[in-house]
Design an enzyme around this catalytic site. Structure first.
Site, PDB file in Angstrom:
ATOM      1  N   GLU A  46      15.005 -42.015 -26.140  1.00  0.00           N
ATOM      2  CA  GLU A  46      14.591 -40.612 -26.220  1.00  0.00           C
ATOM      3  C   GLU A  46      13.510 -40.412 -27.276  1.00  0.00           C
ATOM      4  O   GLU A  46      12.526 -39.699 -27.045  1.00  0.00           O
ATOM      5  CB  GLU A  46      15.800 -39.717 -26.552  1.00  0.00           C
ATOM      6  CG  GLU A  46      16.917 -39.736 -25.526  1.00  0.00           C
ATOM      7  CD  GLU A  46      16.508 -39.203 -24.160  1.00  0.00           C
ATOM      8  OE1 GLU A  46      15.434 -38.579 -24.045  1.00  0.00           O
ATOM      9  OE2 GLU A  46      17.269 -39.432 -23.201  1.00  0.00           O
ATOM     10  N   ASN A  50       9.717 -39.289 -26.461  1.00  0.00           N
ATOM     11  CA  ASN A  50       9.123 -38.091 -27.072  1.00  0.00           C
ATOM     12  C   ASN A  50       7.775 -38.398 -27.705  1.00  0.00           C
ATOM     13  O   ASN A  50       6.829 -37.624 -27.581  1.00  0.00           O
ATOM     14  CB  ASN A  50      10.061 -37.529 -28.156  1.00  0.00           C
ATOM     15  CG  ASN A  50      11.120 -36.610 -27.593  1.00  0.00           C
ATOM     16  OD1 ASN A  50      11.091 -36.259 -26.413  1.00  0.00           O
ATOM     17  ND2 ASN A  50      12.059 -36.217 -28.435  1.00  0.00           N
ATOM     18  N   ARG A 103      11.762 -32.227 -16.935  1.00  0.00           N
ATOM     19  CA  ARG A 103      12.491 -32.829 -18.049  1.00  0.00           C
ATOM     20  C   ARG A 103      13.580 -31.857 -18.480  1.00  0.00           C
ATOM     21  O   ARG A 103      13.487 -30.659 -18.290  1.00  0.00           O
ATOM     22  CB  ARG A 103      11.536 -33.157 -19.198  1.00  0.00           C
ATOM     23  CG  ARG A 103      10.463 -34.163 -18.773  1.00  0.00           C
ATOM     24  CD  ARG A 103       9.672 -34.656 -19.946  1.00  0.00           C
ATOM     25  NE  ARG A 103      10.533 -35.306 -20.915  1.00  0.00           N
ATOM     26  CZ  ARG A 103      11.055 -36.517 -20.766  1.00  0.00           C
ATOM     27  NH1 ARG A 103      10.794 -37.221 -19.688  1.00  0.00           N
ATOM     28  NH2 ARG A 103      11.825 -37.034 -21.679  1.00  0.00           N
TER      29      ARG A 103
END
Lengths: 147, 111
Positions: A46, A50, A103
């Protein structure tokens, strides 16, 4: 034991898997369970996603750097990019916050849920640094060493 | 990641092998949308028995297809979910909206 690793790669989606496998290999050197390591891999995935999607907005030539610091009580991981930064960190950390309808806005939720501490530093126009720590636990409780 | 599919009665069964993350989310989304459009009256079963890793990029593809299918009263079902993947699905709240069946649906593809 103590161990340290620095890994630096460009902001390609192909490198998300590289990052989580490398961190998992470091994590496996101490008494984490397989489930612990699976959860660490999600948190790393994650954070790196990002950096690529938001930090560099899909640009493939930005640098992402991961540092791991391992000791017998746990693993500290920092993920840094030198992209656009986050204007409002509190807003970005809220569940379901995402600018892309495909998302889910769960990146920070997973990082917070699967790790035992998360801090985010960001300067708009300069980049973002996420630091998170996972402690070794025994049967779901913090071990005496970790406490 | 590899993707196999088979059409059986009212269902498209799709078996996925590999990790579902930022790298594979785009190709998976494109493949599933193509199948959803090609068979406009079929439900979708995603067999995840050979998926060992999923993050929010992969979850976004699954939830996005669930919503697309739901617009036409079609369903999405997951099968053969591994414990590591189930943990992530559970945390995201997906287990409360999408049906999960235990046995891998891919047996039907290989038969």
């Amino acid at each position: 034991m103590t161990n340290r690793m620095t890994l630096r790669f460009v902001s390609l989606a192909e490198n998300v898997g590289l990052a989580r496998v490398a961190v998992a290999a470091v994590a496996s050197q101490i008494a984490f369970s397989l489930q612990d390591i699976d959860e660490i891999k999600v948190a790393v995935s994650e954070a790196v996603s990002n950096a690529i999607i938001h930090g560099y907005q899909g640009r493939p030539d930005g640098w992402v750097e991961i540092q791991c610091d391992l000791d017998r009580t746990g693993l500290t991981i920092s993920i840094e990019d030198w992209g656009v930064g986050i204007r409002d960190i509190e807003l970005a950390r809220q569940p379901a916050y995402s600018e892309d309808p495909e998302r889910m806005g769960l990146g920070f939720v997973f990082m917070e849920s699967f790790m035992h501490g998360l801090s985010v530093e960001s300067t708009p126009g300069q980049g973002t640094r996420v630091e998170m720590r996972r402690l070794v636990t025994v049967s779901g409780e913090l071990s005496r060493d970790a406490q | 990641m590899t993707i196999l599919h088979s059409v059986q009665g009212t269902r498209i069964v799709v078996a996925i092998n590999g990790d579902l993350d930022l790298k594979t989310a785009g190709p998976l989304r494109d493949t599933l949308d193509t199948l959803i459009d090609r068979y406009p009256d079929k439900h979708l079963i995603l067999d995840l028995a050979e998926v060992g890793f999923i993050d929010s990029s992969g979850l976004g593809v699954i939830l996005g297809r669930y919503r697309r299918l739901g617009q036409n009263q079609r369903t999405l079902t997951l099968s053969g979910v591994k414990p590591s993947v189930r943990t992530v699905l559970d945390l995201a709240g997906i287990l409360s909206i999408i049906t999960v069946i235990e046995s891998p649906a891919r047996k039907e593809i290989q038969r």
